[in-house]
Motif scaffolding. Structure first.
Motif, PDB file in Angstrom:
ATOM      1  N   ALA A 411     113.620-127.802  -6.232  1.00 56.40           N
ATOM      2  CA  ALA A 411     113.171-127.781  -7.624  1.00 56.40           C
ATOM      3  C   ALA A 411     113.113-129.213  -8.127  1.00 56.40           C
ATOM      4  O   ALA A 411     113.978-130.030  -7.792  1.00 56.40           O
ATOM      5  CB  ALA A 411     114.104-126.944  -8.489  1.00 56.40           C
ATOM      6  N   TYR A 433     109.405-125.454  -9.540  1.00 61.40           N
ATOM      7  CA  TYR A 433     110.548-124.730  -9.002  1.00 61.40           C
ATOM      8  C   TYR A 433     110.036-123.745  -7.949  1.00 61.40           C
ATOM      9  O   TYR A 433     109.282-122.825  -8.276  1.00 61.40           O
ATOM     10  CB  TYR A 433     111.287-123.950 -10.098  1.00 61.40           C
ATOM     11  CG  TYR A 433     111.589-124.743 -11.352  1.00 61.40           C
ATOM     12  CD1 TYR A 433     111.934-126.091 -11.295  1.00 61.40           C
ATOM     13  CD2 TYR A 433     111.548-124.123 -12.610  1.00 61.40           C
ATOM     14  CE1 TYR A 433     112.210-126.803 -12.448  1.00 61.40           C
ATOM     15  CE2 TYR A 433     111.840-124.836 -13.771  1.00 61.40           C
ATOM     16  CZ  TYR A 433     112.156-126.169 -13.679  1.00 61.40           C
ATOM     17  OH  TYR A 433     112.437-126.887 -14.825  1.00 61.40           O
ATOM     18  N   ASN A 452     115.645-120.837 -12.827  1.00 61.29           N
ATOM     19  CA  ASN A 452     114.816-121.992 -12.461  1.00 61.29           C
ATOM     20  C   ASN A 452     114.250-121.813 -11.054  1.00 61.29           C
ATOM     21  O   ASN A 452     114.629-122.520 -10.113  1.00 61.29           O
ATOM     22  CB  ASN A 452     115.633-123.275 -12.548  1.00 61.29           C
ATOM     23  CG  ASN A 452     116.062-123.574 -13.980  1.00 61.29           C
ATOM     24  OD1 ASN A 452     117.234-123.672 -14.278  1.00 61.29           O
ATOM     25  ND2 ASN A 452     115.090-123.703 -14.865  1.00 61.29           N
TER      26      ASN A 452
END
Length: 685
Positions: A411, A433, A452
């Protein structure tokens, strides 16, 4: 020396008596911020209110957590310290470019300057009032809905009453801090439906949930030590976040960057945080944090009939333990967490590099529920490593973080805030992400409610002040989900954008106009699939538009008015619905008491749900949603019999004019009225 005398000659138009904290809080955040962690924010401000930040020894991250100064104002402040040395008086703030009178007034209750010239002390006390000598507080709050809800009634089908406890909500908290750096805190809560009981196996000791901490700060190379409950926040929140993350709102510039919270004690009423020991060590520009936690988590433990091994399909984080099923899941899994963060700061904190590493181990493995996307986490342990950075060059503030997890998923988040002039700010944020990035304790900027992961996006924010009294904020956010999510059965994309105009008529009167639009996909309900041409995908696009106008007016030193008008339209499967709400409140303030009353009329549906501003007791925040057709009224009374005691009582009633019941599930009320009462006591010492 010259700066001190020049600044001292300037006159600040500030009340001579130090304002009450609740009044200051309304002043600092008079522009309503949506979807904000209000409890964490209030705690940050409350700590600084009781123990003002020394401007001559503060860090950029510490003062940024107040969310009062802009990036340009922060840079001008630290450039002033670097060029001229320490501040000799609080008056000197007026000599710093970009610090206008209104900003200084909001900042003053939370900061201090050790006066170089003692002879000025008497004048300062006359101007600002005495600094508080309190070092802690005790708070207790009681709430309940007066009507009987379905969960408290006998269920003929099951032969039981679903909720095991009473409808009372009770929370209490004690926080204490000594001037030499020692601190202590404890908090306990009981939510409606939970029972007071003693059950060691389920970790229920009277109250359903407890948290506490013992802390010490600033002892030579030991910056902070916390034992028991704590939170950790470093970087942009991809790996570890301390519970404060501003979402997209009318504050289009500051929301994209998260400040380093570091290690902080945790005595909140929410379920976030660790339980164990954490410490931060400081050696000049270098800071090292180490922490270990042993957490008990809620989960349903299952057994594989073929192998006899135990597993779970996921962790329950609601924190509610009202029914037998919810109670059976409490404290069923234990988790060990070990983490480390190394931070190095350069050149007056204009730049920083940091490294995050977190390892977590579950007592039993997690297996993916077949109903969830295949990229969700499964296994018995996970680790994250992240590299974060920040660099300030002239009026450009660059920041970002890159991280990966055990699965190999990564990410990245990269942003810049540019203060092009005192009247123009621009922000840009890129995020990427991957679906298989797993971070249990992160909470970075995102659109995906699942975490995320599985998201790409670009955010652009603008803040313009074309003339002195008018400020315009706007943002545009495009997001893309490469894989299906729990709410969208195929890869999808969408966007949201907002524009907000604020007209500061004068120091006490304010007008706000705001428009927000969201275009996004969602699964088509089963009962509407017949009307969907592309039925095999079971996904369609909706468009939601929201309009809001607010008027805030102070008639005199006793009376404040707040008016709000909202409207919303929702277009899904070529079906357009709409709704609106109107609210008017008035606050009457006396020396020791204040009275706030509000009446609201609304007519909308669930798709056009509105969130009307509403005042609440200190250290709590209500932005209640309204739908259907009805009227809501509330009255909030605050009384301070002594400087140390604060008593708050609130009563609200909602009428749904065309309904026979309110709510759903176990929360359903048989009837069209809902009465809620609350009482809060605070003692400062």
């Amino acid at each position: 020396m010259i700066l001190f005398w020049v600044a001292s000659l300037c006159k600040l138009v500030i009340a001579k008596e130090k304002l009450d904290f609740a009044t200051i809080l309304d002043t600092v955040y008079k522009n309503q911020i949506d979807q904000i962690s209000y409890e964490t924010l209030t705690e940050n401000l409350w700590d600084s209110y009781q123990h003002p930040i020394d401007l001559n020894s503060t860090s950029r991250e510490e003062i940024k957590r107040l969310h009062i100064l802009s990036e340009e104002q922060l840079e001008n402040f630290f450039a002033h310290l670097y060029k001229n040395g320490v501040l000799v008086s609080i008056y000197e703030l007026q000599a710093i470019p970009g610090l206008d009178l209104a900003t200084i007034e909001r900042l003053l209750p939370f900061v201090k300057v050790e006066e170089t010239y003692p002879q000025q002390t008497q004048g300062l006390q006359a101007l600002f009032g005495e600094r508080p000598t309190t070092y802690g507080y005790w708070l207790s709050r009681y709430e309940r809905i007066l009507e009987s809800q379905k969960g408290y009634q006998f269920n003929k089908k099951s032969g039981k009453i679903p909720y095991q406890g009473s409808p009372h909500k009770i929370v209490t908290r004690l926080k204490w801090k000594h001037p030499n750096g020692w601190g202590f805190g404890i908090a306990a809560r009981k939510y409606p439906g939970e029972e007071f009981t003693w059950d060691h196996a389920k970790e229920r000791y009277g109250f359903d949930s407890w948290s506490s901490y013992l802390s010490v700060e600033n002892k030579k190379w030991l910056k902070k030590l916390v034992i028991a409950n704590y939170q950790v926040g470093y970087g942009q929140g991809l790996v570890i976040n301390a519970g404060f993350n501003m979402d997209k709102s009318g504050e289009t510039i500051p929301i994209i960057r998260v400040s380093n919270a570091g290690i902080k004690p945790h005595s909140s009423f929410n379920n976030q945080g660790f339980r164990g020991i954490a410490a931060t060590f400081n050696w000049g520009p270098m800071e090292q944090s180490l922490y270990y936690a042993y957490n008990s988590l809620d989960s349903k433990v299952l057994q594989d009939t073929s192998t006899g091994k135990y597993y779970t399909e996921g962790i329950q984080r609601s924190g509610l333990h009202r029914t037998e099923q919810e109670i059976s899941k409490k404290a069923q899994i234990y988790e060990q967490v070990m983490g480390s963060t190394l931070v190095y700061k350069f050149n007056r904190e204009q730049a920083e590099l940091g490294l995050n590493a977190v390892y977590s181990h579950y007592e039993i493995p997690i297996q993916i529920n077949p109903k969830k996307p295949s990229y969700y986490f499964s296994g018995k342990y996970n680790f994250n490593v992240g590299f974060f950075y920040r660099y300030l060059w002239r009026s450009l503030h660059f920041f970002g973080e890159n991280a990966f997890s055990k699965s190999g998923g990564s990410a990245s988040i990269l942003g810049v805030i540019a203060s092009l002039s005192s009247n123009l700010d621009i922000s840009l944020l890129l995020r990427h992400y991957k679906p298989d990035f797993h971070s249990f304790y992160g909470d970075a900027f995102r659109e995906n409610s699942s975490g995320n992961c599985n998201e790409q996006g670009i955010y652009i924010g603008v803040g313009i002040q074309p003339i002195k009294k008018i400020r315009i904020n706007a943002y545009y956010d495009y997001f893309n989900f490469p894989q299906p999510t729990t709410r969208i059965a195929k890869p999808s994309s969408g966007y949201s954008w907002l524009t907000k105009a604020t007209y500061q008529v004068n120091r006490t009167n304010l007008v706000i106009f705001q428009y927000r639009e969201v275009r996004k996909d969602k699964n088509v309900p089963k009962d509407k699939l017949l009307y969907q041409k592309d039925a095999e995908n079971k996904v369609a696009t909706y468009n939601n538009r929201k309009y809001k106008t607010q008027f805030k007016q102070q008639l005199n030193k006793f009376i404040d008015l707040h008016s709000e008008i909202q409207a919303s339209t929702y277009n899904f499967l070529k079906e357009l619905t709409w709704g609106y709400g109107i609210a008017q409140s008035i606050t009457y303030k006396l020396k020791r008491a204040s009275f706030t009353g509000q009446i609201a009329w609304f007519d909308t549906d669930s798709d056009n749900r509105l969130y009307l501003h509403e005042k609440s007791s200190l250290h709590s925040k209500a932005i209640p949603s309204v739908n259907k057709k009805g009227i809501k009224y509330y009255m909030l009374v605050t009384y301070k019999p002594t400087p140390n005691w604060r008593i708050e009582a609130k009563y609200s009633i909602t009428w749904h004019l065309e309904e026979t019941s309110i709510g759903s599930g176990q929360e359903e009320i048989d009837g069209n009225t809902k009465n809620t009462v609350s009482l809060q006591l605070i003692y400062r010492f």
